[in-house]
Design a protein around this motif. Sequence first.
Motif, short mmCIF file in Angstrom:
data_model
loop_
_atom_site.label_atom_id
_atom_site.label_comp_id
_atom_site.label_asym_id
_atom_site.label_seq_id
_atom_site.Cartn_x
_atom_site.Cartn_y
_atom_site.Cartn_z
N LEU A 149 -6.09 -3.79 -3.45
CA LEU A 149 -5.41 -3.56 -2.17
C LEU A 149 -6.43 -3.31 -1.07
N ALA A 150 -7.48 -2.54 -1.38
CA ALA A 150 -8.53 -2.28 -0.39
C ALA A 150 -9.21 -3.59 0.03
N ARG B 240 -7.12 2.38 -10.97
CA ARG B 240 -7.95 2.19 -9.78
C ARG B 240 -8.23 0.72 -9.47
N THR C 157 -8.29 3.23 -2.14
CA THR C 157 -7.78 2.20 -1.23
C THR C 157 -8.48 2.15 0.12
N CYS C 158 -9.30 3.14 0.45
CA CYS C 158 -9.95 3.17 1.76
C CYS C 158 -11.23 2.34 1.74
N THR D 79 -0.44 5.58 5.05
CA THR D 79 -0.64 4.14 4.84
C THR D 79 -1.46 3.53 5.97
N LEU E 149 -5.69 -0.72 -7.19
CA LEU E 149 -5.76 -0.12 -5.86
C LEU E 149 -6.97 -0.65 -5.08
N ARG E 150 -8.08 -0.90 -5.78
CA ARG E 150 -9.24 -1.47 -5.10
C ARG E 150 -8.94 -2.89 -4.63
N LEU F 29 0.83 -1.20 0.00
CA LEU F 29 0.00 0.00 0.00
C LEU F 29 0.87 1.25 0.00
#
Length: 412
Positions: free
Chosen positions: A213-214, A207, A90-91, A51, A210-211, A31
């Motif tokens: 990673l979420a 994106r 990522t949140c 992070t 990154l999603r 992340l």
Amino acid sequence: MNPAPAAQPTTDPDTEEHHEPIDGAALLDALRAALTKYVILPSDHAADAVTLWIAATHVQPAWPHAPRLVIRAPEKRCGKSRLLDVVEATCHNPFITVNSSPAAVYRSISDDPPTLLVDEADTLFGAKAEGNEDLRGLLNAGHQRNRPAKRYDANLGRVESIPTFAMAALAGIGAMPDTIEDRAIVVRMRRRAPGETVAPYRHRRDRPALRQLATDLARWLRPDLKILENAEPPMPVEDRAADTWEPLVVVADHAAGPWPNRARAAVLALTAEADDSDDMSPRLRALTDCRAAFGTDTALPTAVLLDRLKNAPESPWADYGPSGLTPHRLGAMLREYEIRSSTIRFPNGQQAKGYLRADFSEAWARYCPPEPPPPAARPEGTVVPLPGVSVPSVPNVPAQVSPGTDTATGTD
């Protein structure tokens, strides 16, 4: 005619069960690498803090406090909106408040709240920020659990309690109000220097990774919600700073590896940075500047104290109001700390309104940063004169407060 192929079952990465263990420290590393791929952050400590803040959004039900993430910059084009883009990707359950009514934002908050994202947050605050009172109230109240907003429902004829607890990231130019920054991890973005480069961020292309990673963060942290909720990590800071940073430290301890030490180093670095900033209230600035103005003197006439305050390097007091800082305005600020002027008889025989150093000692200890090394002491026998008044030297005897005048407040 051939029959249509049977529909294949689909899997949702947010709900699909995974049984393989997840390396939390490696996931935080990934992340952080994603953050620094698209954004130049001001320091390694800031990168670690952001992070951990993002990871903490995925288990908000575990936390007693919802720390804010303030992303501020002195000018445009410092990367704050790009950082907010990466945070959004990522949140946990991002909720962008742009073009959302306050009622919609309030009604979106539940026991498992979304992560509120506010770009151009500087437009919410200040004299010209009209019509945003409800959203400002939400951002102020939502830092702590059990601080619901109360609204009267005319249709039902009753008062309703609306949850406000949710983590929020705010990006804007300049400082946010103290009520926000005092409850926040503050990241001070800067414009990229020559030679500093980042990868371009394209929403459609970048994106999805990154999603993922979420999704991985949720898979790692969600099963241990109760463990995280009951954690009581040793903190390097106290009081509100500890409340704000504790979720990030809990996540770091849960990840293990180098992250517990990195988290606490980030706590110390960013809180020290906040303490060193000049964003203190005029009242606290006056109290702190009075300490420097006194030097080693035990008492000062009000006129002398004001003269020293106004002539100090980088002092705001000469321009504080139409005629600079006045005795009345100084007295009003100091009275909040239970410091009052009194009529004092000075060693030269003069009697004047002034302040005793001893009356400041407790307030300086409680509210001000650590005192710098004291200046060289004045020679014995020196008298501090009133401005424009020439007086002879007299033996150095203690200043005396005239009986019955130590509570005078009308002529500060």
